[in-house]
Write a protein that holds these residues in place. Structure first.
Motif, PDB file in Angstrom:
ATOM      1  N   TYR A 185      -3.914  -3.172   9.325  1.00  0.00           N
ATOM      2  CA  TYR A 185      -5.006  -2.203   9.396  1.00  0.00           C
ATOM      3  C   TYR A 185      -6.185  -2.759  10.184  1.00  0.00           C
ATOM      4  CZ  TYR A 185      -8.717   0.951   7.964  1.00  0.00           C
ATOM      5  OH  TYR A 185      -9.758   1.835   7.971  1.00  0.00           O
ATOM      6  N   GLU A 231       1.463   5.463  -0.168  1.00  0.00           N
ATOM      7  CA  GLU A 231       0.915   6.768   0.213  1.00  0.00           C
ATOM      8  C   GLU A 231      -0.193   6.636   1.261  1.00  0.00           C
ATOM      9  OE1 GLU A 231      -0.382   8.760  -3.241  1.00  0.00           O
ATOM     10  OE2 GLU A 231       1.596   8.885  -4.169  1.00  0.00           O
ATOM     11  N   SER A 232       0.076   5.853   2.284  1.00  0.00           N
ATOM     12  CA  SER A 232      -0.869   5.696   3.386  1.00  0.00           C
ATOM     13  C   SER A 232      -0.082   5.579   4.677  1.00  0.00           C
ATOM     14  CB  SER A 232      -1.749   4.464   3.183  1.00  0.00           C
ATOM     15  OG  SER A 232      -2.599   4.281   4.292  1.00  0.00           O
ATOM     16  N   SER A 233      -0.409   6.432   5.623  1.00  0.00           N
ATOM     17  CA  SER A 233       0.264   6.366   6.920  1.00  0.00           C
ATOM     18  C   SER A 233      -0.341   5.335   7.845  1.00  0.00           C
ATOM     19  CB  SER A 233       0.213   7.747   7.585  1.00  0.00           C
ATOM     20  OG  SER A 233      -1.143   8.149   7.780  1.00  0.00           O
ATOM     21  N   ARG A 265      -1.127  -4.900   2.891  1.00  0.00           N
ATOM     22  CA  ARG A 265      -2.429  -5.478   3.193  1.00  0.00           C
ATOM     23  C   ARG A 265      -2.376  -6.982   2.940  1.00  0.00           C
ATOM     24  NH1 ARG A 265      -5.284  -2.469   0.001  1.00  0.00           N
ATOM     25  NH2 ARG A 265      -5.613  -0.844   1.567  1.00  0.00           N
ATOM     26  N   GLU A 295      -1.235   2.127   6.969  1.00  0.00           N
ATOM     27  CA  GLU A 295      -0.822   0.757   6.653  1.00  0.00           C
ATOM     28  C   GLU A 295       0.229   0.801   5.548  1.00  0.00           C
ATOM     29  OE1 GLU A 295      -4.811   0.191   3.877  1.00  0.00           O
ATOM     30  OE2 GLU A 295      -4.070  -1.456   5.119  1.00  0.00           O
ATOM     31  N   TYR A 296       1.139  -0.207   5.603  1.00  0.00           N
ATOM     32  CA  TYR A 296       2.191  -0.337   4.588  1.00  0.00           C
ATOM     33  C   TYR A 296       1.900  -1.482   3.632  1.00  0.00           C
ATOM     34  CZ  TYR A 296       4.671   2.678   7.838  1.00  0.00           C
ATOM     35  OH  TYR A 296       5.014   3.716   8.657  1.00  0.00           O
ATOM     36  N   VAL A 315       0.865  -1.182   0.000  1.00  0.00           N
ATOM     37  CA  VAL A 315       0.000   0.000   0.000  1.00  0.00           C
ATOM     38  C   VAL A 315       0.898   1.228   0.000  1.00  0.00           C
ATOM     39  CG1 VAL A 315      -1.804   1.262   1.206  1.00  0.00           C
ATOM     40  CG2 VAL A 315      -1.804  -1.234   1.223  1.00  0.00           C
TER      41      VAL A 315
END
Length: 662
Positions: A214, A110-112, A117, A114-115, A108
């Motif tokens: 997440y 550009e998400s703080s 999934r 989660e890195y 993932v």
């Protein structure tokens, strides 16, 4: 001495093999050829360097015999076992599928939160054709397209060699790569494990799928929080002793400093059980009437809660930009001591002036705080004359009730109707025969009209009686409406009623004069039965009784009632003549023949006209003749007095009435 050594006769042992130093040719024989333009490949006939190839001397039959040869037993050669039955693979492995559970990790960006999934999958291996399909079970509200990831097909293992995956390549606690995506195998179902064991494969221990970061964070944030707060105050005792005891204060909010602000009354309820309060709006005047303030009728300005004295008295380290302060963050809250008469209380940046309280609140302050004077603070507005509402004069558009509806409601509503009167008098009409009374114009003196008065709605409807060779179109003269009396006030009109419709009276209908000449029997019977409802109706009843005595009541009218006893022969002849005239007006003489006229009356085709058939046909033509008069006319036509009209009797009636064409 040179001697030729045959290397093929030496045993094939270490030390006996060596290369021939005299050999100089090492080329590979050609195996490719072209035939008819197509490239062909055949077996080489010679070896490297042109040496002969040592082929097996045994032919194919000898080799098969050696393969099936069994050593003889003591009592002879054993029986040869029958060959096994051949079963194709697509039949033997039909509907046999191996199921493996696994997952793959999706990065993932550009998400703080989660890195990566973790997405679970199910791998199906079909034994009949070694095909594989990958399915992702759907997860509700995931927002990710799920379902079939890889359709059923043979998956390549290595692009260079052209090999494909088999069930032996899929192992528990191992990874497989399908089209560049790495799948981790965690477990399989029971049947798959038994099948792999039967094939001699070792099934590794099952492993668990790693948790999704997440989902774990979401469960942690949504988990119910528990707090343990120590308190030295007994809240249970406060609830048991002060439950349902509420202090009530009357206050106002003076907001006239703001644009469009005014003085608004409110009521503050202070709950002694938990020291909470609420502020309720007042939408009624002190007299109990609804206040027309133009605001929505919301019941509460401030819901029930503990209100701090200083809304901004919180620790500087508290993140007010992202969180709302709780009760534990504030230091002081409102208590009953702050709500004295005359005090101004600031709640949520609004100033409330306490000007009065109820009897229970006064007793509470008298007992707990020793206060004896509870004089209310005068906060009423200055006296002024309230504007009076007047009804504008009627403008003549629509009915009077519709115009009044636009004065009482912003969205006009239809006027109320007397449904009991409409249901009880449904289809009850008073019918009068009138003549236009015009003193200036003599050409209207011979025009006759039938006036219908509806007892359900008190409305009039006027029809003009058709007359031949007048040049005027007969029919509807006035649609259904109420008729006001001449000279009455336009804002309070007085309408015509049954008591105003006597024989000889003149009815003014919008600048037209109609003089009543006759009425039907139903009018006389109805006015006699309802004499108490209409004051001054005796004159109308008396004039109708005079016509009844002269045997002139009910000429040319339709209404079910009892027939007067003993009609004279002259009267019957007049009725027959009236029917013939009505038939001519209804274009009864336009039939092509008398036979068609008779068939028009004979509905059941029994060659006779019954009384019901004659009445039904006359009702279809809308000829205004009463039911009992139709029976008398039928008796005149029925010369044989057998209760039915034959073909001969009908011809005599047509010839006597002069209705036939030509």
């Amino acid at each position: 001495m040179a001697s030729h050594i045959n290397t093929h006769s030496l045993p094939y042992l270490p030390g006996n093999t060596f290369s021939d130093p005299t050999k100089s040719r090492f080329h590979v024989p050609q195996t490719l050829d072209f035939k008819n333009g197509f490239a062909l490949k055949h077996k080489p006939e010679v070896g490297i360097g042109g040496e002969p190839i040592h082929q097996n001397a045994l032919n194919e039959d000898d080799l098969n015999e050696l393969a099936n040869f069994k050593p003889t037993l003591t009592y002879g050669q054993a029986k040869q076992a029958p060959p096994e039955e051949f079963i194709p693979s697509h039949v033997a492995f039909d509907k046999k599928v191996l199921l493996f559970n696994g997952y793959f990790k999706q990065t993932v960006y550009e998400s703080s939160a989660e890195y990566y999934r973790v997405r679970p999958v199910k791998i199906y291996y079909y034994l009949e054709d070694d095909t594989i399909s990958v399915m992702e079970p759907p997860v509700e509200n995931s927002g990710i397209p799920q379902g079939k990831l890889i359709r059923r097909q043979r998956l390549p293992k290595e692009d260079a060699t052209g090999e494909h995956y088999t069930y032996k390549d899929i192992k528990i606690n191992d990874t497989v790569t399908f089209y560049g995506k790495v799948f981790h195998i965690t477990s399989c179902d029971v049947w798959t494990k038994e099948y792999l064991t039967s094939q001699g494969l070792v099934v590794n221990n099952f492993v668990e799928s790693p948790p999704d970061p997440y989902e774990e964070d979401r469960k942690r944030r949504n988990a119910p929080k528990t707090f343990t707060t120590k308190s030295d105050f007994d809240k249970l005792n406060q609830f048991l002793t002060l439950d349902r005891k509420v202090l009530r204060f009357f206050c106002i909010w003076d907001d006239r400093d703001a644009m469009f602000g005014d003085v608004r009354p409110f009521i503050i309820h202070y709950y002694l059980a938990d020291d909470t309060l609420e502020v309720r709006e007042v939408h009624k005047t002190p007299e109990g009437r609804d206040r027309n303030d133009g605001r929505d009728p919301f019941p509460l300005l401030l819901t029930r809660m503990r209100v701090p004295k200083n809304l901004y008295d919180i620790p500087p380290s508290f993140p007010t930009i992202s969180m709302e302060a709780k009760e534990t963050e504030h230091q002081e809250y409102f208590t009953p001591e702050d709500f004295m008469i005359g005090n101004t209380v600031t709640m949520m940046n609004r100033r409330f002036l306490i000007y009065d309280m109820d009897k229970f609140t006064q007793e509470f302050y008298r007992y707990n705080y020793g206060i004896k004077s509870f004089e209310p603070v005068p906060v009423g507005p200055p006296a002024c004359d309230a504007p009076k509402m007047y009804i504008p004069p009627y403008n003549g558009f629509g009915s009077l009730e519709d115009s009044l509806g636009s004065c009482f409601h912003l969205e006009p509503q239809p006027p109320r109707k007397d449904f009991i009167k409409m249901l009880s008098n449904d289809h009850n009409n008073l019918r009068f025969l009138a003549q236009m009374d015009d003193n200036d114009e003599n050409e209207n003196a011979d025009r006759e009209f039938i006036i219908y008065f509806s007892l359900a709605t008190d409305t009039f409807m006027i029809y003009e009686v058709p007359a031949r060779n007048t040049g005027r179109l007969a029919g509807k003269f006035l649609m259904r409406t109420r008729i006001p009396k001449p000279g009455c006030d336009i804002n309070e009109p007085e309408f015509y009623g049954p008591q105003d419709l006597a024989i000889g009276d003149v009815v003014y209908v919008f600048n037209r004069r109609f003089k009543i000449k006759d009425a039907d029997v139903f009018v006389l019977n109805y006015l006699k039965e309802n004499k108490h409802k209409f004051p001054g109706i005796d004159r109308t009843i008396k004039s109708l009784e005079n016509l009844h005595a002269n045997n002139q009541l009910g000429v040319g009218m339709i209404m079910d009632s009892q027939a007067p006893a003993g009609l004279s022969d002259t009267r019957k002849a007049e009725l027959v003549q009236t029917l013939s005239e009505q038939l001519r007006r209804a274009h009864f003489n336009r039939f092509f023949s008398i036979r068609e006229a008779f068939l028009k009356l004979d509905f059941n085709r029994d060659k006779y006209v019954q009384p019901e058939e004659l009445a039904h046909f006359i009702s279809q033509l809308n000829i205004p003749i009463e039911t009992y008069l139709i029976k008398e006319i039928f008796k005149v036509i029925d010369t044989n007095h057998d209760g039915k009209i034959s073909w001969e009797e009908f011809i005599e009636f047509i010839e006597a009435a002069g209705c036939q064409d030509g």
